[in-house]
Design a protein around this motif. Structure first.
Motif, PDB file in Angstrom:
ATOM      1  N   MET A 183      37.646 -47.917 119.742  1.00  0.00           N
ATOM      2  CA  MET A 183      39.176 -48.539 118.827  1.00  0.00           C
ATOM      3  C   MET A 183      39.463 -49.169 119.397  1.00  0.00           C
ATOM      4  O   MET A 183      39.593 -49.981 120.634  1.00  0.00           O
ATOM      5  N   GLN A 236      43.168 -42.757 121.567  1.00  0.00           N
ATOM      6  CA  GLN A 236      43.977 -43.816 122.755  1.00  0.00           C
ATOM      7  C   GLN A 236      44.966 -43.258 122.816  1.00  0.00           C
ATOM      8  O   GLN A 236      46.043 -42.730 121.765  1.00  0.00           O
ATOM      9  N   ARG A 287      35.736 -40.092 122.723  1.00  0.00           N
ATOM     10  CA  ARG A 287      35.971 -40.332 124.066  1.00  0.00           C
ATOM     11  C   ARG A 287      37.551 -40.853 124.075  1.00  0.00           C
ATOM     12  O   ARG A 287      38.147 -41.583 123.364  1.00  0.00           O
ATOM     13  N   VAL A 302      40.761 -42.012 125.823  1.00  0.00           N
ATOM     14  CA  VAL A 302      40.884 -43.780 126.755  1.00  0.00           C
ATOM     15  C   VAL A 302      42.921 -43.330 126.908  1.00  0.00           C
ATOM     16  O   VAL A 302      42.916 -43.039 126.433  1.00  0.00           O
ATOM     17  N   LYS A 303      42.785 -44.428 127.708  1.00  0.00           N
ATOM     18  CA  LYS A 303      44.566 -44.834 128.376  1.00  0.00           C
ATOM     19  C   LYS A 303      44.312 -45.614 126.401  1.00  0.00           C
ATOM     20  O   LYS A 303      45.590 -45.829 125.815  1.00  0.00           O
ATOM     21  N   GLY A 304      43.593 -46.920 126.317  1.00  0.00           N
ATOM     22  CA  GLY A 304      44.319 -48.177 125.239  1.00  0.00           C
ATOM     23  C   GLY A 304      44.410 -49.347 126.135  1.00  0.00           C
ATOM     24  O   GLY A 304      44.820 -49.635 126.760  1.00  0.00           O
ATOM     25  N   ILE A 305      42.743 -50.012 125.887  1.00  0.00           N
ATOM     26  CA  ILE A 305      43.215 -51.153 126.731  1.00  0.00           C
ATOM     27  C   ILE A 305      44.564 -52.082 125.743  1.00  0.00           C
ATOM     28  O   ILE A 305      44.511 -52.879 126.517  1.00  0.00           O
ATOM     29  N   THR A 310      37.934 -43.030 132.261  1.00  0.00           N
ATOM     30  CA  THR A 310      39.418 -43.387 132.916  1.00  0.00           C
ATOM     31  C   THR A 310      38.270 -43.232 134.887  1.00  0.00           C
ATOM     32  O   THR A 310      37.252 -42.859 134.952  1.00  0.00           O
ATOM     33  N   HIS A 311      39.424 -44.265 135.009  1.00  0.00           N
ATOM     34  CA  HIS A 311      39.013 -44.202 137.000  1.00  0.00           C
ATOM     35  C   HIS A 311      39.854 -43.628 137.727  1.00  0.00           C
ATOM     36  O   HIS A 311      40.184 -44.182 138.315  1.00  0.00           O
ATOM     37  N   VAL A 370      33.280 -50.732 138.553  1.00  0.00           N
ATOM     38  CA  VAL A 370      34.596 -49.838 138.209  1.00  0.00           C
ATOM     39  C   VAL A 370      34.541 -48.368 138.983  1.00  0.00           C
ATOM     40  O   VAL A 370      34.088 -47.698 138.500  1.00  0.00           O
ATOM     41  N   GLN A 371      35.295 -48.447 140.415  1.00  0.00           N
ATOM     42  CA  GLN A 371      35.410 -47.564 141.036  1.00  0.00           C
ATOM     43  C   GLN A 371      34.515 -46.639 141.462  1.00  0.00           C
ATOM     44  O   GLN A 371      34.005 -44.779 140.587  1.00  0.00           O
ATOM     45  N   HIS A 406      43.155 -55.488 138.258  1.00  0.00           N
ATOM     46  CA  HIS A 406      42.374 -54.752 138.564  1.00  0.00           C
ATOM     47  C   HIS A 406      41.065 -55.461 138.842  1.00  0.00           C
ATOM     48  O   HIS A 406      39.886 -55.343 140.364  1.00  0.00           O
TER      49      HIS A 406
HETATM   50  C1  LIG Z   1      33.927 -45.976 129.496  1.00  0.00           C
HETATM   51  C2  LIG Z   1      35.053 -46.966 128.490  1.00  0.00           C
HETATM   52  C3  LIG Z   1      34.437 -47.119 127.467  1.00  0.00           C
HETATM   53  C4  LIG Z   1      36.316 -47.606 127.039  1.00  0.00           C
HETATM   54  N1  LIG Z   1      36.469 -47.279 125.229  1.00  0.00           N
HETATM   55  C5  LIG Z   1      38.031 -48.293 125.210  1.00  0.00           C
HETATM   56  C6  LIG Z   1      38.223 -48.498 123.701  1.00  0.00           C
HETATM   57  O1  LIG Z   1      37.283 -47.975 122.663  1.00  0.00           O
HETATM   58  N2  LIG Z   1      39.325 -48.370 122.784  1.00  0.00           N
HETATM   59  C7  LIG Z   1      40.795 -48.389 124.505  1.00  0.00           C
HETATM   60  O2  LIG Z   1      41.813 -49.674 124.151  1.00  0.00           O
HETATM   61  N3  LIG Z   1      39.602 -48.538 125.650  1.00  0.00           N
HETATM   62  C8  LIG Z   1      39.011 -48.229 125.862  1.00  0.00           C
HETATM   63  N4  LIG Z   1      38.507 -48.618 127.359  1.00  0.00           N
HETATM   64  C9  LIG Z   1      39.342 -48.537 128.127  1.00  0.00           C
HETATM   65  C10 LIG Z   1      40.317 -47.832 128.644  1.00  0.00           C
HETATM   66  O3  LIG Z   1      41.617 -47.831 127.406  1.00  0.00           O
HETATM   67  C11 LIG Z   1      41.767 -48.102 130.029  1.00  0.00           C
HETATM   68  O4  LIG Z   1      42.427 -49.886 129.696  1.00  0.00           O
HETATM   69  C12 LIG Z   1      41.105 -48.258 130.933  1.00  0.00           C
HETATM   70  O5  LIG Z   1      39.526 -46.986 131.077  1.00  0.00           O
HETATM   71  C13 LIG Z   1      41.902 -48.305 132.069  1.00  0.00           C
HETATM   72  O6  LIG Z   1      42.205 -47.247 132.327  1.00  0.00           O
HETATM   73  P1  LIG Z   1      41.683 -45.949 133.313  1.00  0.00           P
HETATM   74  O7  LIG Z   1      41.778 -44.431 132.764  1.00  0.00           O
HETATM   75  O8  LIG Z   1      41.292 -46.621 133.883  1.00  0.00           O
HETATM   76  O9  LIG Z   1      43.208 -45.803 134.619  1.00  0.00           O
HETATM   77  P2  LIG Z   1      44.468 -46.870 134.901  1.00  0.00           P
HETATM   78  O10 LIG Z   1      44.908 -46.401 135.996  1.00  0.00           O
HETATM   79  O11 LIG Z   1      43.842 -48.242 134.216  1.00  0.00           O
HETATM   80  O12 LIG Z   1      42.953 -47.218 136.503  1.00  0.00           O
HETATM   81  C14 LIG Z   1      42.617 -46.969 137.358  1.00  0.00           C
HETATM   82  C15 LIG Z   1      41.837 -47.645 138.574  1.00  0.00           C
HETATM   83  O13 LIG Z   1      40.760 -47.823 138.218  1.00  0.00           O
HETATM   84  C16 LIG Z   1      40.427 -49.593 138.395  1.00  0.00           C
HETATM   85  N5  LIG Z   1      39.839 -50.122 137.075  1.00  0.00           N
HETATM   86  C17 LIG Z   1      40.108 -49.249 135.913  1.00  0.00           C
HETATM   87  N6  LIG Z   1      39.972 -50.076 134.699  1.00  0.00           N
HETATM   88  C18 LIG Z   1      39.736 -51.414 135.336  1.00  0.00           C
HETATM   89  C19 LIG Z   1      39.306 -52.898 134.796  1.00  0.00           C
HETATM   90  N7  LIG Z   1      38.745 -52.882 133.708  1.00  0.00           N
HETATM   91  N8  LIG Z   1      38.417 -53.224 136.289  1.00  0.00           N
HETATM   92  C20 LIG Z   1      38.312 -52.939 137.566  1.00  0.00           C
HETATM   93  N9  LIG Z   1      38.774 -52.124 138.172  1.00  0.00           N
HETATM   94  C21 LIG Z   1      39.211 -51.234 136.600  1.00  0.00           C
HETATM   95  C22 LIG Z   1      41.940 -50.125 139.182  1.00  0.00           C
HETATM   96  O14 LIG Z   1      41.166 -49.837 140.267  1.00  0.00           O
HETATM   97  C23 LIG Z   1      42.519 -48.647 138.719  1.00  0.00           C
HETATM   98  O15 LIG Z   1      43.420 -49.125 139.737  1.00  0.00           O
HETATM   99  C24 LIG Z   1      37.827 -47.230 127.612  1.00  0.00           C
HETATM  100  C25 LIG Z   1      36.803 -47.015 129.747  1.00  0.00           C
HETATM  101  C26 LIG Z   1      36.260 -46.552 129.201  1.00  0.00           C
HETATM  102  C27 LIG Z   1      36.107 -46.114 131.074  1.00  0.00           C
END
Ligand SMILES: Cc1cc2nc3c(=O)[nH]c(=O)nc-3n(C[C@H](O)[C@H](O)[C@H](O)COP(=O)(O)OP(=O)(O)OC[C@H]3O[C@@H](n4cnc5c(N)ncnc54)[C@H](O)[C@@H]3O)c2cc1C
Length: 279
Positions: A107, A135, A155, A157-160, A197-198, A228-229, A270
């Motif tokens: 997405m 998302q 899947r 996700v929060k959304g990038i 997520t992380h 990551v983590q 990050h």
């Molecule tokens: C396998 C996977 C697939 C994904 N696919 C999509 C997608 O298709 N569309 C979309 O919109 N989003 C996607 N995302 C990104 C998602 O939307 C989030 O933006 C991203 O996962 C960060 O959110 P979080 O839940 O880890 O929490 P956060 O609160 O953002 O992060 C928690 C902790 O993890 C660490 N962290 C998180 N992200 C990163 C990074 N990139 N680099 C270094 N450290 C980091 C930081 O230390 C942070 O404090 C994907 C994420 C993952 C893990």
């Protein structure tokens, strides 16, 4: 940029990505292969991307690596033509079905959400080996969950992509709460959820809700980004959960890193935090 990206990107070639997957599998982690790129310029480029994904899926499968492929719609030409995009996904899915590999429609930003979900619904009617991403940041997502076909692999996700306040939560807490509630709804509606997520507190809340709803263990698994983590992955695996690591690779790593940074400068924070923690 190269140095910053090195921890998060497997390399430029398929061989490097397979090497990374092999190392992960030896440590008990499964994989997700992503070829870097988005917004292709023309149809020929989109068809090249299809061939590269077919090669990647075949090579991973022949090497005995448990890894699926994950593709952004604009990498398959969504912005050029929706029909082209759907055709390329369908070609990839029939190839993947013939070798027992799963594929996921990713997405991107909100301008693509309607088309992406329509393509997914049409593909899901023909293929079992396809999943989607939703998302929690977007206000529309509860309706999108309700409109999913039966028994999907989603899947969550929060959304990038940073989206406007008129259509999306912009603060961390509502985004996290929506993630927990949406995952709960998905599980209670019979879907399987890749919890991507992380965020360990949010992940624990998701597992607690799963337990309370008596949902089978295998209907959730974790997905994490390479580099990551990692301590968190170990912890989840030690608790018996399946963890898949997202392994991006390809010559387009620089453009990808720059675009991601422009779209969400939080990534830089990050990256710096993670690099400091590593050193
Ligand atoms: C396998 C996977 C697939 C994904 N696919 C999509 C997608 O298709 N569309 C979309 O919109 N989003 C996607 N995302 C990104 C998602 O939307 C989030 O933006 C991203 O996962 C960060 O959110 P979080 O839940 O880890 O929490 P956060 O609160 O953002 O992060 C928690 C902790 O993890 C660490 N962290 C998180 N992200 C990163 C990074 N990139 N680099 C270094 N450290 C980091 C930081 O230390 C942070 O404090 C994907 C994420 C993952 C893990």
């Amino acid at each position: 940029m190269r140095q910053l990206s090195a921890r998060y990107i497997a390399g430029e070639t398929l061989e490097e990505a397979l090497g990374k997957l092999r190392g992960l599998q030896a440590r008990g982690f499964l994989g997700v292969l992503d070829i870097l790129g988005e917004d292709v310029a023309d149809e020929a480029e989109a068809r090249d991307v299809l061939r590269t994904y077919q090669e990647a899926a075949t090579a991973a499968s022949e090497a005995g690596l448990d890894s699926y492929v994950s593709i952004k719609p604009t990498h398959f030409g969504l912005r050029i033509s929706r029909d082209l995009c759907e055709e390329l996904y369908a070609d990839l899915l029939s190839h993947c079905a013939s070798i027992g590999v799963f594929a996921r429609v990713e997405m991107e930003d909100h301008s693509t959400t309607d088309d992406t979900l329509e393509i997914f619904r049409s593909l899901r009617a023909r293929f079992d080996n396809v999943g989607i991403v939703l998302q929690s940041r977007l206000f529309r997502t509860p309706e999108d969950v309700a409109a999913l076909p039966e028994s999907c692999d989603v899947r969550m996700v929060k959304g990038i992509y940073l989206e406007p306040a008129e259509i999306a939560h912009t603060q961390p807490e509502p985004i996290r709460q929506a993630f927990i509630d949406l995952t709960d709804t998905l599980l209670r509606s019979g879907h399987t959820v890749a919890v991507a997520t992380h965020d360990p507190v949010m992940a624990d809340a998701v597992l607690e809700r799963q337990g309370a709803a008596n949902v089978a263990e295998e209907r959730t698994y974790f997905e994490v980004l390479l580099g990551v983590q990692e301590r968190l992955w170990e912890d989840w695996r030690a608790r018996g959960k399946t963890v898949r690591a997202y392994v991006p690779y390809g010559p387009e790593w620089r453009a990808y890193s720059q675009r991601r940074l422009r779209k969400n400068p939080e990534i830089l924070r990050h990256l710096i935090k993670a690099t400091l923690r590593l050193s």
